[in-house]
Scaffold this motif. Structure first.
Motif, PDB file in Angstrom:
ATOM      1  N   GLY A  92      33.563  41.033  46.070  1.00  0.00           N
ATOM      2  CA  GLY A  92      34.840  40.315  46.027  1.00  0.00           C
ATOM      3  C   GLY A  92      35.600  40.605  44.745  1.00  0.00           C
ATOM      4  N   ARG A  93      34.892  40.620  43.628  1.00  0.00           N
ATOM      5  CA  ARG A  93      35.535  40.939  42.341  1.00  0.00           C
ATOM      6  C   ARG A  93      36.071  42.368  42.348  1.00  0.00           C
ATOM      7  NH1 ARG A  93      30.738  39.001  38.977  1.00  0.00           N
ATOM      8  NH2 ARG A  93      30.859  36.771  39.300  1.00  0.00           N
ATOM      9  N   ALA A  94      35.266  43.298  42.872  1.00  0.00           N
ATOM     10  CA  ALA A  94      35.696  44.697  42.915  1.00  0.00           C
ATOM     11  C   ALA A  94      36.946  44.854  43.773  1.00  0.00           C
ATOM     12  CB  ALA A  94      34.567  45.578  43.444  1.00  0.00           C
ATOM     13  N   ILE A  95      37.002  44.174  44.900  1.00  0.00           N
ATOM     14  CA  ILE A  95      38.183  44.228  45.770  1.00  0.00           C
ATOM     15  C   ILE A  95      39.396  43.680  45.027  1.00  0.00           C
ATOM     16  CG2 ILE A  95      39.224  43.235  47.848  1.00  0.00           C
ATOM     17  CD1 ILE A  95      36.423  43.465  49.155  1.00  0.00           C
ATOM     18  N   ILE A  98      40.548  46.227  42.464  1.00  0.00           N
ATOM     19  CA  ILE A  98      41.237  47.356  43.106  1.00  0.00           C
ATOM     20  C   ILE A  98      42.645  46.949  43.500  1.00  0.00           C
ATOM     21  CG2 ILE A  98      41.271  48.832  45.155  1.00  0.00           C
ATOM     22  CD1 ILE A  98      38.181  48.884  44.960  1.00  0.00           C
ATOM     23  N   ARG A  99      42.761  45.776  44.092  1.00  0.00           N
ATOM     24  CA  ARG A  99      44.091  45.285  44.473  1.00  0.00           C
ATOM     25  C   ARG A  99      44.990  45.132  43.256  1.00  0.00           C
ATOM     26  NH1 ARG A  99      42.759  40.751  49.102  1.00  0.00           N
ATOM     27  NH2 ARG A  99      42.378  42.241  50.776  1.00  0.00           N
ATOM     28  N   SER A 106      48.190  43.409  49.541  1.00  0.00           N
ATOM     29  CA  SER A 106      48.045  43.599  50.987  1.00  0.00           C
ATOM     30  C   SER A 106      47.559  45.004  51.329  1.00  0.00           C
ATOM     31  CB  SER A 106      49.371  43.311  51.682  1.00  0.00           C
ATOM     32  OG  SER A 106      50.351  44.242  51.255  1.00  0.00           O
ATOM     33  N   VAL A 107      46.775  45.633  50.438  1.00  0.00           N
ATOM     34  CA  VAL A 107      46.315  46.997  50.682  1.00  0.00           C
ATOM     35  C   VAL A 107      45.267  47.090  51.775  1.00  0.00           C
ATOM     36  CG1 VAL A 107      46.862  47.846  48.391  1.00  0.00           C
ATOM     37  CG2 VAL A 107      44.605  46.887  48.846  1.00  0.00           C
ATOM     38  N   ALA A 108      44.552  46.035  52.066  1.00  0.00           N
ATOM     39  CA  ALA A 108      43.504  46.103  53.080  1.00  0.00           C
ATOM     40  C   ALA A 108      44.083  46.262  54.472  1.00  0.00           C
ATOM     41  CB  ALA A 108      42.626  44.862  53.027  1.00  0.00           C
TER      42      ALA A 108
END
Length: 127
Positions: A92-95, A98-99, A106-108
């Protein structure tokens, strides 16, 4: 019948009868031993109902080893659950990093509205 054959046959019959007799004695002894054990268990059950032990498939050493194995497996399960939770938090932290690095939350999913995490992985037709 030849006399020698009859003697050999008689010997074989006697050996078989002796073996059957020994087997019957062993069975009777085992049955008596079981009856004594059951009577002793019933007597101790009257004296102390909590002290009765039921017949088991495993002896004390096997039972102790199985209990230790079960406890070790439970500890491994707990450690794996904790590691999974830690990995989930780290992911979750890594995501989030990255965002933040991309400057777009909203990159996912291009159709995903910011703050609407419940349907992040649903089909684009439903979003």
């Amino acid at each position: 019948m030849i006399p020698a054959d009859s003697t050999a046959l008689d010997l074989a019959v006697r050996r078989l009868e002796r073996a059957v007799s020994q087997l019957e004695q062993r069975i009777a002894a085992k049955a008596a031993e079981t009856q004594r054990a059951l009577a002793a268990a019933a007597t101790s059950a009257v004296a102390s109902p909590l002290a009765v032990t039921e017949p088991s498939l495993f002896d004390d050493d096997e039972r102790a080893r199985l209990v230790a194995d079960l406890e070790a497996a439970r500890e491994r399960e707990k450690a794996l659950e904790e590691a999974g939770e830690q990995a989930s938090v780290a992911l979750g932290r890594a995501i989030a990093e990255i965002r933040a690095a991309l400057g777009d939350e909203s990159v996912a999913n291009d159709l995903h509205a910011p703050g609407d995490d419940d349907d992040l992985f649903e089909d684009s037709e439903e979003a």
